[in-house]
Motif scaffolding. Structure first.
Motif, PDB file in Angstrom:
ATOM      1  N   ASP A  30       0.844  -1.195   0.000  1.00  0.00           N
ATOM      2  CA  ASP A  30       0.000   0.000   0.000  1.00  0.00           C
ATOM      3  C   ASP A  30       0.880   1.245   0.000  1.00  0.00           C
ATOM      4  OD1 ASP A  30      -2.303  -1.549   0.174  1.00  0.00           O
ATOM      5  OD2 ASP A  30      -2.329  -1.498   2.350  1.00  0.00           O
ATOM      6  N   SER A  31       0.379   2.297  -0.631  1.00  0.00           N
ATOM      7  CA  SER A  31       1.104   3.564  -0.605  1.00  0.00           C
ATOM      8  C   SER A  31       0.696   4.360   0.628  1.00  0.00           C
ATOM      9  CB  SER A  31       0.814   4.367  -1.870  1.00  0.00           C
ATOM     10  OG  SER A  31      -0.559   4.671  -1.936  1.00  0.00           O
ATOM     11  N   ILE A  32       1.591   5.176   1.113  1.00  0.00           N
ATOM     12  CA  ILE A  32       1.299   6.034   2.254  1.00  0.00           C
ATOM     13  C   ILE A  32       0.272   7.070   1.817  1.00  0.00           C
ATOM     14  CG2 ILE A  32       2.258   7.723   3.854  1.00  0.00           C
ATOM     15  CD1 ILE A  32       4.918   6.142   3.623  1.00  0.00           C
ATOM     16  N   GLY A  33      -0.805   7.188   2.559  1.00  0.00           N
ATOM     17  CA  GLY A  33      -1.841   8.167   2.253  1.00  0.00           C
ATOM     18  C   GLY A  33      -2.906   7.684   1.297  1.00  0.00           C
ATOM     19  N   GLY A  34      -2.659   6.574   0.605  1.00  0.00           N
ATOM     20  CA  GLY A  34      -3.636   6.045  -0.341  1.00  0.00           C
ATOM     21  C   GLY A  34      -4.517   4.987   0.295  1.00  0.00           C
ATOM     22  N   ILE A  35      -5.172   4.197  -0.555  1.00  0.00           N
ATOM     23  CA  ILE A  35      -6.037   3.127  -0.053  1.00  0.00           C
ATOM     24  C   ILE A  35      -5.190   2.091   0.680  1.00  0.00           C
ATOM     25  CG2 ILE A  35      -7.536   1.198  -0.693  1.00  0.00           C
ATOM     26  CD1 ILE A  35      -8.618   2.826  -2.963  1.00  0.00           C
ATOM     27  N   GLN A  36      -5.667   1.709   1.849  1.00  0.00           N
ATOM     28  CA  GLN A  36      -5.046   0.643   2.629  1.00  0.00           C
ATOM     29  C   GLN A  36      -5.906  -0.608   2.420  1.00  0.00           C
ATOM     30  OE1 GLN A  36      -2.003   1.418   4.328  1.00  0.00           O
ATOM     31  NE2 GLN A  36      -2.432   3.151   2.973  1.00  0.00           N
ATOM     32  N   PHE A  37      -5.320  -1.614   1.783  1.00  0.00           N
ATOM     33  CA  PHE A  37      -6.067  -2.823   1.458  1.00  0.00           C
ATOM     34  C   PHE A  37      -5.964  -3.850   2.578  1.00  0.00           C
ATOM     35  CE2 PHE A  37      -5.572  -0.919  -2.706  1.00  0.00           C
ATOM     36  CZ  PHE A  37      -6.821  -1.123  -3.261  1.00  0.00           C
ATOM     37  N   LYS A  72      -3.112   1.216  -9.638  1.00  0.00           N
ATOM     38  CA  LYS A  72      -2.384   1.049  -8.378  1.00  0.00           C
ATOM     39  C   LYS A  72      -1.462   2.243  -8.120  1.00  0.00           C
ATOM     40  CE  LYS A  72      -0.725  -1.290  -4.836  1.00  0.00           C
ATOM     41  NZ  LYS A  72      -1.511  -1.528  -3.643  1.00  0.00           N
ATOM     42  N   LYS A  73      -0.707   2.649  -9.134  1.00  0.00           N
ATOM     43  CA  LYS A  73       0.279   3.721  -8.955  1.00  0.00           C
ATOM     44  C   LYS A  73      -0.332   5.111  -8.882  1.00  0.00           C
ATOM     45  CE  LYS A  73       4.397   3.579 -10.556  1.00  0.00           C
ATOM     46  NZ  LYS A  73       5.642   3.535 -11.258  1.00  0.00           N
ATOM     47  N   ASN A  74      -1.367   5.377  -9.681  1.00  0.00           N
ATOM     48  CA  ASN A  74      -1.873   6.739  -9.818  1.00  0.00           C
ATOM     49  C   ASN A  74      -3.161   7.028  -9.058  1.00  0.00           C
ATOM     50  OD1 ASN A  74       0.240   7.186 -11.624  1.00  0.00           O
ATOM     51  ND2 ASN A  74      -0.984   6.554 -13.357  1.00  0.00           N
ATOM     52  N   THR A  75      -4.021   6.054  -8.930  1.00  0.00           N
ATOM     53  CA  THR A  75      -5.337   6.304  -8.340  1.00  0.00           C
ATOM     54  C   THR A  75      -5.401   5.815  -6.899  1.00  0.00           C
ATOM     55  OG1 THR A  75      -6.358   6.173 -10.530  1.00  0.00           O
ATOM     56  CG2 THR A  75      -7.825   5.945  -8.633  1.00  0.00           C
ATOM     57  N   PHE A  76      -5.004   4.572  -6.657  1.00  0.00           N
ATOM     58  CA  PHE A  76      -5.080   4.035  -5.297  1.00  0.00           C
ATOM     59  C   PHE A  76      -4.126   4.757  -4.348  1.00  0.00           C
ATOM     60  CE2 PHE A  76      -6.468  -0.445  -6.877  1.00  0.00           C
ATOM     61  CZ  PHE A  76      -7.718   0.045  -7.193  1.00  0.00           C
ATOM     62  N   SER A  77      -3.106   5.409  -4.876  1.00  0.00           N
ATOM     63  CA  SER A  77      -2.135   6.122  -4.043  1.00  0.00           C
ATOM     64  C   SER A  77      -2.571   7.552  -3.720  1.00  0.00           C
ATOM     65  CB  SER A  77      -0.778   6.155  -4.740  1.00  0.00           C
ATOM     66  OG  SER A  77      -0.888   6.867  -5.962  1.00  0.00           O
ATOM     67  N   ASP A  78      -3.647   8.020  -4.330  1.00  0.00           N
ATOM     68  CA  ASP A  78      -4.126   9.382  -4.141  1.00  0.00           C
ATOM     69  C   ASP A  78      -4.682   9.581  -2.720  1.00  0.00           C
ATOM     70  OD1 ASP A  78      -5.090  11.964  -5.700  1.00  0.00           O
ATOM     71  OD2 ASP A  78      -6.770  11.309  -4.448  1.00  0.00           O
ATOM     72  N   LYS A  79      -4.326  10.689  -2.079  1.00  0.00           N
ATOM     73  CA  LYS A  79      -4.745  10.950  -0.695  1.00  0.00           C
ATOM     74  C   LYS A  79      -6.256  11.074  -0.552  1.00  0.00           C
ATOM     75  CE  LYS A  79      -3.999  13.948   3.318  1.00  0.00           C
ATOM     76  NZ  LYS A  79      -4.975  13.184   4.029  1.00  0.00           N
ATOM     77  N   GLY A  82      -7.678   7.636  -0.820  1.00  0.00           N
ATOM     78  CA  GLY A  82      -7.381   6.891   0.403  1.00  0.00           C
ATOM     79  C   GLY A  82      -8.252   7.323   1.570  1.00  0.00           C
ATOM     80  N   ASP A  83      -8.366   8.633   1.774  1.00  0.00           N
ATOM     81  CA  ASP A  83      -9.189   9.142   2.881  1.00  0.00           C
ATOM     82  C   ASP A  83     -10.624   8.651   2.765  1.00  0.00           C
ATOM     83  OD1 ASP A  83      -6.998  10.505   3.918  1.00  0.00           O
ATOM     84  OD2 ASP A  83      -7.644  12.463   3.165  1.00  0.00           O
ATOM     85  N   TYR A  84     -11.193   8.745   1.576  1.00  0.00           N
ATOM     86  CA  TYR A  84     -12.592   8.358   1.381  1.00  0.00           C
ATOM     87  C   TYR A  84     -12.786   6.840   1.535  1.00  0.00           C
ATOM     88  CZ  TYR A  84     -17.109   7.438  -0.536  1.00  0.00           C
ATOM     89  OH  TYR A  84     -18.378   6.965  -0.683  1.00  0.00           O
ATOM     90  N   TYR A  85     -11.990   6.059   0.826  1.00  0.00           N
ATOM     91  CA  TYR A  85     -12.186   4.603   0.839  1.00  0.00           C
ATOM     92  C   TYR A  85     -11.789   3.978   2.173  1.00  0.00           C
ATOM     93  CZ  TYR A  85     -13.959   4.163  -3.831  1.00  0.00           C
ATOM     94  OH  TYR A  85     -14.772   4.251  -4.942  1.00  0.00           O
TER      95      TYR A  85
END
Length: 147
Positions: A30-37, A72-79, A82-85
């Motif tokens: 997972d990216s920092i600030g993005g979606i945590q799976f 994964k790189k551009n959308t799921f990593s977006d803050k 991540g905050d919303y999901y």
């Protein structure tokens, strides 16, 4: 009609080039600030969804898929994403080429990758999105279910 076909072909070429130029995407990290799976099975995610009374956001991907890598790189990593999901869903990503992934592909009649599903806490499909989407589109996709 020719313009639409040309644009579709152009998009496939761009995604294909991206896939070969950027082959290394760790789908498990997972990216920092993005979606945590959620790190577990779909059954465990369903149990967690029932306990927390939340729907499930399910990403069904293939490791060789260019649009999956871009997502994964551009959308799921977006803050914002991540905050919303992370607040509103139990998030899980499943590789379509695993045993569990193949079962989900059959169950939800997946026809391409990436496929993004929103499931209720019992596993019933509520919404479906196919292909790469920009961050704001993914947030709007979720807000159709959880405003």
């Amino acid at each position: 009609m020719k313009t639409i076909l040309f644009m579709g072909l152009l998009a496939l070429v761009v995604f294909g080039i991206y896939s070969f130029k950027n082959p290394k995407v760790d789908f498990k990290e997972d990216s920092i600030g993005g979606i945590q799976f959620f790190n577990g099975t779909i059954q465990e995610a369903l149990e967690k969804a029932k306990k927390e009374n939340k729907p499930i956001f399910l990403d069904i991907y293939a490791t060789w898929c260019g649009p999956c890598k871009m997502l994964k790189k551009n959308t799921f990593s977006d803050k914002e994403v991540g905050d919303y999901y992370n607040t509103n869903f139990i998030n899980i990503a499943i590789d379509s080429e695993t045993k569990e992934g193949r079962e989900l592909v059959d169950k939800y009649r997946i026809e391409g990758y990436p496929t993004l599903l929103i499931l209720d806490k019992n596993g019933k499909q509520i919404a479906k999105q196919l292909g790469f989407v920009e961050p704001h589109i993914l947030v709007n996709f979720g807000k159709r279910i959880v405003p």
